[in-house]
Design a protein around this motif. Sequence first.
Motif, PDB file in Angstrom:
ATOM      1  N   PRO A   1      20.711  24.326 -19.701  1.00 23.06           N
ATOM      2  CA  PRO A   1      19.663  23.864 -20.626  1.00 23.06           C
ATOM      3  C   PRO A   1      19.746  22.354 -20.849  1.00 23.06           C
ATOM      4  O   PRO A   1      20.823  21.797 -21.085  1.00 23.06           O
ATOM      5  CB  PRO A   1      19.970  24.637 -21.911  1.00 23.06           C
ATOM      6  CG  PRO A   1      20.608  25.906 -21.427  1.00 23.06           C
ATOM      7  CD  PRO A   1      21.437  25.502 -20.235  1.00 23.06           C
ATOM      8  N   GLY A   2      18.609  21.679 -20.709  1.00 25.38           N
ATOM      9  CA  GLY A   2      18.544  20.235 -20.885  1.00 25.38           C
ATOM     10  C   GLY A   2      18.792  19.431 -19.625  1.00 25.38           C
ATOM     11  O   GLY A   2      18.538  18.219 -19.610  1.00 25.38           O
ATOM     12  N   GLU A   3      19.292  20.056 -18.554  1.00 24.25           N
ATOM     13  CA  GLU A   3      19.546  19.338 -17.303  1.00 24.25           C
ATOM     14  C   GLU A   3      18.281  19.258 -16.453  1.00 24.25           C
ATOM     15  O   GLU A   3      17.361  20.065 -16.591  1.00 24.25           O
ATOM     16  CB  GLU A   3      20.664  20.011 -16.513  1.00 24.25           C
ATOM     17  CG  GLU A   3      22.042  19.867 -17.150  1.00 24.25           C
ATOM     18  CD  GLU A   3      23.153  20.415 -16.280  1.00 24.25           C
ATOM     19  OE1 GLU A   3      24.297  19.974 -16.448  1.00 24.25           O
ATOM     20  OE2 GLU A   3      22.879  21.294 -15.432  1.00 24.25           O
ATOM     21  N   SER A   4      18.271  18.282 -15.529  1.00 19.89           N
ATOM     22  CA  SER A   4      17.107  18.053 -14.681  1.00 19.89           C
ATOM     23  C   SER A   4      17.509  17.938 -13.214  1.00 19.89           C
ATOM     24  O   SER A   4      18.649  17.587 -12.893  1.00 19.89           O
ATOM     25  CB  SER A   4      16.383  16.757 -15.091  1.00 19.89           C
ATOM     26  OG  SER A   4      15.926  16.817 -16.421  1.00 19.89           O
TER      27      SER A   4
ATOM     28  N   GLY B   1       0.794  -1.224   0.000  1.00 24.38           N
ATOM     29  CA  GLY B   1       0.000   0.000   0.000  1.00 24.38           C
ATOM     30  C   GLY B   1       0.826   1.273   0.000  1.00 24.38           C
ATOM     31  O   GLY B   1       0.262   2.368  -0.103  1.00 24.38           O
ATOM     32  N   ARG B   2       2.136   1.139   0.149  1.00 22.40           N
ATOM     33  CA  ARG B   2       2.980   2.332   0.063  1.00 22.40           C
ATOM     34  C   ARG B   2       2.950   2.884  -1.357  1.00 22.40           C
ATOM     35  O   ARG B   2       2.790   2.150  -2.328  1.00 22.40           O
ATOM     36  CB  ARG B   2       4.428   1.989   0.449  1.00 22.40           C
ATOM     37  CG  ARG B   2       5.297   3.228   0.688  1.00 22.40           C
ATOM     38  CD  ARG B   2       6.712   2.819   1.047  1.00 22.40           C
ATOM     39  NE  ARG B   2       7.483   2.508  -0.149  1.00 22.40           N
ATOM     40  CZ  ARG B   2       8.697   1.950  -0.142  1.00 22.40           C
ATOM     41  NH1 ARG B   2       9.266   1.612   1.010  1.00 22.40           N
ATOM     42  NH2 ARG B   2       9.335   1.711  -1.269  1.00 22.40           N
ATOM     43  N   VAL B   3       3.136   4.195  -1.473  1.00 22.85           N
ATOM     44  CA  VAL B   3       3.200   4.846  -2.774  1.00 22.85           C
ATOM     45  C   VAL B   3       4.512   5.612  -2.874  1.00 22.85           C
ATOM     46  O   VAL B   3       4.858   6.397  -1.981  1.00 22.85           O
ATOM     47  CB  VAL B   3       2.026   5.832  -2.976  1.00 22.85           C
ATOM     48  CG1 VAL B   3       2.108   6.491  -4.348  1.00 22.85           C
ATOM     49  CG2 VAL B   3       0.689   5.117  -2.824  1.00 22.85           C
ATOM     50  N   ASP B   4       5.243   5.379  -3.949  1.00 22.71           N
ATOM     51  CA  ASP B   4       6.464   6.141  -4.231  1.00 22.71           C
ATOM     52  C   ASP B   4       6.153   7.195  -5.288  1.00 22.71           C
ATOM     53  O   ASP B   4       5.599   6.884  -6.347  1.00 22.71           O
ATOM     54  CB  ASP B   4       7.583   5.217  -4.725  1.00 22.71           C
ATOM     55  CG  ASP B   4       8.181   4.378  -3.609  1.00 22.71           C
ATOM     56  OD1 ASP B   4       7.935   4.702  -2.430  1.00 22.71           O
ATOM     57  OD2 ASP B   4       8.890   3.401  -3.910  1.00 22.71           O
ATOM     58  N   HIS B   5       6.507   8.452  -4.974  1.00 28.39           N
ATOM     59  CA  HIS B   5       6.333   9.570  -5.903  1.00 28.39           C
ATOM     60  C   HIS B   5       7.719  10.062  -6.326  1.00 28.39           C
ATOM     61  O   HIS B   5       8.500  10.491  -5.475  1.00 28.39           O
ATOM     62  CB  HIS B   5       5.594  10.731  -5.235  1.00 28.39           C
ATOM     63  CG  HIS B   5       4.151  10.463  -4.960  1.00 28.39           C
ATOM     64  ND1 HIS B   5       3.136  10.930  -5.759  1.00 28.39           N
ATOM     65  CD2 HIS B   5       3.555   9.788  -3.951  1.00 28.39           C
ATOM     66  CE1 HIS B   5       1.973  10.548  -5.252  1.00 28.39           C
ATOM     67  NE2 HIS B   5       2.207   9.857  -4.154  1.00 28.39           N
ATOM     68  N   HIS B   6       7.998   9.991  -7.607  1.00 31.43           N
ATOM     69  CA  HIS B   6       9.257  10.495  -8.138  1.00 31.43           C
ATOM     70  C   HIS B   6       8.950  11.616  -9.119  1.00 31.43           C
ATOM     71  O   HIS B   6       8.087  11.473  -9.992  1.00 31.43           O
ATOM     72  CB  HIS B   6      10.034   9.388  -8.844  1.00 31.43           C
ATOM     73  CG  HIS B   6      11.333   9.853  -9.438  1.00 31.43           C
ATOM     74  ND1 HIS B   6      11.419  10.432 -10.692  1.00 31.43           N
ATOM     75  CD2 HIS B   6      12.600   9.842  -8.942  1.00 31.43           C
ATOM     76  CE1 HIS B   6      12.670  10.748 -10.943  1.00 31.43           C
ATOM     77  NE2 HIS B   6      13.417  10.401  -9.907  1.00 31.43           N
ATOM     78  N   VAL B   7       9.644  12.744  -8.969  1.00 28.62           N
ATOM     79  CA  VAL B   7       9.438  13.893  -9.849  1.00 28.62           C
ATOM     80  C   VAL B   7      10.777  14.325 -10.433  1.00 28.62           C
ATOM     81  O   VAL B   7      11.780  14.424  -9.713  1.00 28.62           O
ATOM     82  CB  VAL B   7       8.804  15.085  -9.104  1.00 28.62           C
ATOM     83  CG1 VAL B   7       8.572  16.253 -10.059  1.00 28.62           C
ATOM     84  CG2 VAL B   7       7.488  14.674  -8.457  1.00 28.62           C
ATOM     85  N   SER B   8      10.771  14.575 -11.732  1.00 27.83           N
ATOM     86  CA  SER B   8      11.929  15.143 -12.427  1.00 27.83           C
ATOM     87  C   SER B   8      11.505  16.463 -13.035  1.00 27.83           C
ATOM     88  O   SER B   8      10.440  16.553 -13.666  1.00 27.83           O
ATOM     89  CB  SER B   8      12.416  14.184 -13.507  1.00 27.83           C
ATOM     90  OG  SER B   8      13.440  14.782 -14.297  1.00 27.83           O
ATOM     91  N   ALA B   9      12.314  17.503 -12.836  1.00 35.43           N
ATOM     92  CA  ALA B   9      12.045  18.828 -13.404  1.00 35.43           C
ATOM     93  C   ALA B   9      13.181  19.182 -14.357  1.00 35.43           C
ATOM     94  O   ALA B   9      14.338  19.304 -13.943  1.00 35.43           O
ATOM     95  CB  ALA B   9      11.923  19.877 -12.303  1.00 35.43           C
ATOM     96  N   LYS B  10      12.839  19.356 -15.641  1.00 32.33           N
ATOM     97  CA  LYS B  10      13.841  19.576 -16.678  1.00 32.33           C
ATOM     98  C   LYS B  10      13.841  21.018 -17.155  1.00 32.33           C
ATOM     99  O   LYS B  10      12.778  21.608 -17.398  1.00 32.33           O
ATOM    100  CB  LYS B  10      13.561  18.656 -17.869  1.00 32.33           C
ATOM    101  CG  LYS B  10      14.566  18.754 -19.002  1.00 32.33           C
ATOM    102  CD  LYS B  10      14.224  17.779 -20.119  1.00 32.33           C
ATOM    103  CE  LYS B  10      15.226  17.837 -21.269  1.00 32.33           C
ATOM    104  NZ  LYS B  10      14.870  16.875 -22.337  1.00 32.33           N
ATOM    105  N   ASN B  11      15.031  21.578 -17.299  1.00 27.48           N
ATOM    106  CA  ASN B  11      15.194  22.921 -17.860  1.00 27.48           C
ATOM    107  C   ASN B  11      15.077  22.831 -19.381  1.00 27.48           C
ATOM    108  O   ASN B  11      15.969  22.326 -20.055  1.00 27.48           O
ATOM    109  CB  ASN B  11      16.548  23.496 -17.454  1.00 27.48           C
ATOM    110  CG  ASN B  11      16.767  24.897 -18.004  1.00 27.48           C
ATOM    111  OD1 ASN B  11      15.895  25.487 -18.654  1.00 27.48           O
ATOM    112  ND2 ASN B  11      17.953  25.457 -17.751  1.00 27.48           N
ATOM    113  N   ILE B  12      13.948  23.309 -19.915  1.00 32.24           N
ATOM    114  CA  ILE B  12      13.719  23.254 -21.362  1.00 32.24           C
ATOM    115  C   ILE B  12      14.000  24.598 -22.035  1.00 32.24           C
ATOM    116  O   ILE B  12      13.766  24.760 -23.230  1.00 32.24           O
ATOM    117  CB  ILE B  12      12.276  22.820 -21.669  1.00 32.24           C
ATOM    118  CG1 ILE B  12      11.292  23.781 -20.995  1.00 32.24           C
ATOM    119  CG2 ILE B  12      12.028  21.383 -21.218  1.00 32.24           C
ATOM    120  CD1 ILE B  12       9.868  23.635 -21.476  1.00 32.24           C
TER     121      ILE B  12
END
Length: 352
Positions: A315-318, A161-172
Amino acid sequence: MAISVTLGPVTGCKPPGIKVERNRAGEEHLLLLKNSQAIVGVLPQVGGRTVVYRRPWGKNMLLAIPEKWNTQTAQPPELSPTTGWHPYYGHTVWLGPQHEWWNHQMLNPKKKGHKWPPEAWLVYGAYEILEKSDIHVVMRSPESPIYGMQLTKTIRLLPDGRVDHHVSAKNISSKTQSWGIWSNTRVPIRHQIYLPIDSETKVRAEFENQNALERTMYPYRVTNGFFTLPKNLPLPNGQISRSAKYYLTPPKQWVASIYGLDLFVKWAKTPKPFPIAPKQSSVEIYVGRYLRPKLNQIESMIELEFHGPYETLEPGESTEYEEAWQLVDYQQQNIQGAETEFLKDWIPRNTN
């Protein structure tokens, strides 16, 4: 006096006489992740936000407005540099620091220097579904012309029942930028929250004090090594708001929210230490209750906020950030201090 605490297993069991509800009103409009231990409801078409987290037999532990989940009858906000605040609640992702939200764009020059509201593309835009199954989804946001950033969210439901949340934010964008991922989970104000702190933890409070005669600050207290809020305080007579924003520097990013026999825990999986966005803290708690005279209603919420690493991106990095959620079996005790004793035992055994 010794305190007796009943510790439930991580894997939950349905209490006798309680009906298992696989779907509830409004959930047919959500992308649902399900197993025998938990149900997660996601709204990809409005910011890729999570709006349901519950046991199959339990209450939704997130603050949400099910009437807004049908986007055929409740149209999402326009994606525009002039879009205002629209409450959908649930769990969303911002970028920090807040004071920089509108400072690096030219689409709405009047907003430069403003701290509210967040831009529309990342929080109200339709997320593209890249992968999905019964237990996971990967979604990508529209490109934000305000930030020059794009989010990718991965939500995975585990067997317990655990939930893993992964977020990536990319410089576009075509320029160097500095941002950190900002996780914001909203729960009802009737919940009791607990955040473990130590003697080195600093607590800073902000209070919206304009028209101070009509507003009052929402207080906090420290009990048995935990920061907490008095539960569900009403508005004083003649006042239109009771609110506060608390900035904390605890040893770990970890918070619990309890309502009745339901316990929701959220903690960071990205290892500390790491730099935090300027003017922010690793953990922030917002609590507010407002009278909305034009709507003839009272709006209230608690926000459980974590900040990820603040990084300079070419630019292009996250930059990335990951957190976990868990629903925990909790046998409520009518003894003062039982909740904090339960959490003191549970934290080191389950969140490393």
